[in-house]
Write an enzyme that holds these catalytic residues in place. Structure first.
Site, PDB file in Angstrom:
ATOM      1  N   LYS A  34       0.796  -1.282   0.095  1.00  0.00           N
ATOM      2  CA  LYS A  34      -0.074   0.005  -0.006  1.00  0.00           C
ATOM      3  C   LYS A  34       1.035   1.128   0.015  1.00  0.00           C
ATOM      4  CE  LYS A  34      -0.155   0.030   5.155  1.00  0.00           C
ATOM      5  NZ  LYS A  34      -1.222   0.010   6.285  1.00  0.00           N
ATOM      6  N   ARG A 129     -10.010  -0.294  16.308  1.00  0.00           N
ATOM      7  CA  ARG A 129     -10.013   0.765  15.020  1.00  0.00           C
ATOM      8  C   ARG A 129     -10.966   0.195  13.852  1.00  0.00           C
ATOM      9  NH1 ARG A 129      -4.574   1.511  11.777  1.00  0.00           N
ATOM     10  NH2 ARG A 129      -4.977  -0.550  11.120  1.00  0.00           N
ATOM     11  N   TYR A 254      16.233  30.555   6.465  1.00  0.00           N
ATOM     12  CA  TYR A 254      14.612  31.422   6.825  1.00  0.00           C
ATOM     13  C   TYR A 254      14.813  31.467   8.524  1.00  0.00           C
ATOM     14  CZ  TYR A 254      13.066  31.132   2.201  1.00  0.00           C
ATOM     15  OH  TYR A 254      12.773  31.120   0.758  1.00  0.00           O
ATOM     16  N   MET A 302      12.128  25.011   0.899  1.00  0.00           N
ATOM     17  CA  MET A 302      11.338  23.949  -0.292  1.00  0.00           C
ATOM     18  C   MET A 302      12.266  23.012  -1.083  1.00  0.00           C
ATOM     19  SD  MET A 302       8.634  25.076  -2.997  1.00  0.00           S
ATOM     20  CE  MET A 302       7.443  25.716  -1.801  1.00  0.00           C
TER      21      MET A 302
END
Length: 358
Positions: A34, A129, A254, A302
């Site tokens: 998955k 769950r 930053y 980024m």
């Protein structure tokens, strides 16, 4: 020169699957692929998991991608189908399903299908769950046995909530409850995922469902996969695109949240949160450069992150940096960041180049 690259070692994958087989030699193996094969590439991983007996996925789209890619082994929807409209798709593509709730059971009872579907009844053995609660179990079993849309024999599964915590009694309690409910049942049973496979042999039963350990990442907080005899499948690398002199008292990045205490050299590496590297990685998070670990120095941006190479560094532009993998366990990086390695490997973005090596 590429920027961020995830190198997927298919030999390591094969080694890990062999290790899994050796730890549960009498079990069938359902490899969990998955979340795009835990970030490693769904179809590539499935095609090279030759010793796996079946595959587990979370979404019907993942199952269909496997079928479209030529995978013919059994595929199980681990969360089951989301709507009654999915049922004909399961039949057409020979996809197995979990049933864990009344809504799924009712949909099966009311459907008109050309052929029956292989069903795994999920039992809530204590994680709370998904799954039929113990007091619902007998009703679910009887109705599934009576349902013409369910292939016989019915199969049974559950999932551990704390199998990675070896000092807790929860896993023993879950195992005992599941075994007591399913004792004498004709169909196959599955209980163990990665931690259960490695630490709880009484849970192995007919099928094991290894996920994260297949990729060479440990499910345990205090042991790396290498400690357990498994190899990391993914190695995430990039390169230095600048090496800068930074003076004592100067701040980097930053917010200026890292200030050098000495004259030093700072390396700029071409990877950032736009590639899926966590922005939350604090100062001091290790990166592997030229045979040593160096600390992140300054906020991850980024497209770049910065590391303190040290005042005497001889590193140069173009040198490789490993963010995690063979030279730097993902578990170690995750611990510094305050997350788990599962999250690191599954959050890489499409900007990261994927290379498969053998």
């Amino acid at each position: 020169m590429k920027a961020a690259t995830a190198s997927i070692d298919l030999n390591a994958l094969e080694h890990n699957l062999n290790q899994i087989k050796s730890k549960a030699p009498h079990c069938k193996v359902m490899s969990v692929v998955k979340a795009n094969g835990y970030g490693h590439g769904l179809l590539h991983i499935a095609k090279h998991s030759k010793s796996s007996d079946a595959f587990g996925v979370a979404r019907i789209e993942e199952a269909l991608q496997l079928r479209a890619g030529g995978i013919v082994k059994p595929i199980l929807l681990l969360e089951g189908f989301y709507s009654s409209g999915d049922l004909p798709i399961l039949v057409t593509n020979n996809i197995q399903t979990v049933v864990h709730c009344e809504e799924q059971l009712s949909a099966l009872e009311n459907a008109e299908l050309e052929t029956p579907v292989v069903v795994w009844l999920k039992v809530d053995s204590g994680m709370h769950r998904l799954g039929a609660r113990p007091e619902q179990y007998q009703n679910f079993v009887e109705r599934l046995h009576q349902c013409a849309n369910v292939a016989k024999p019915l199969r049974y599964m559950s999932h551990f909530g704390c199998a990675d915590e070896l000092d807790r009694a929860t896993t023993v309690e879950q195992t005992e409850l599941f075994l007591s409910l399913t004792d004498g049942c004709e169909g196959e049973r599955s209980l163990a995922a990665s931690a259960g496979l490695l630490a709880w042999p009484d849970s192995h039963l007919d099928w094991v469902r290894p996920g994260i350990i297949s990729y060479g990442v440990s499910p345990f907080a205090d042991k790396s996969a290498q400690d357990l005899g498994f190899y990391p499948v993914m190695t995430l690398t990039s390169h230095l695109i600048a090496v800068r002199d930074v003076k004592a008292g100067e701040s980097v990045g930053y917010g200026g949240n890292w200030t050098s205490e000495r004259d030093t050299k700072v390396g700029v590496i071409a990877i950032g949160y736009g590639d899926g590297y966590p922005r939350t990685a604090p100062n001091g998070t290790p990166v592997f450069v030229n045979g040593r670990k160096v600390p992140i120095a300054g906020r991850v941006s980024m497209d770049m992150l910065t590391v303190d190479l040290g005042p005497d560094a001889a590193d140069k532009v173009g040198d490789e940096a490993t963010l995690w993998g063979k030279d730097l366990p993902s578990e170690e990086v995750a611990e510094h960041i305050g997350t788990i390695a599962y999250e690191l490997v599954t959050k890489l973005t499409s900007r990261v180049a994927m290379e498969y090596v053998k």
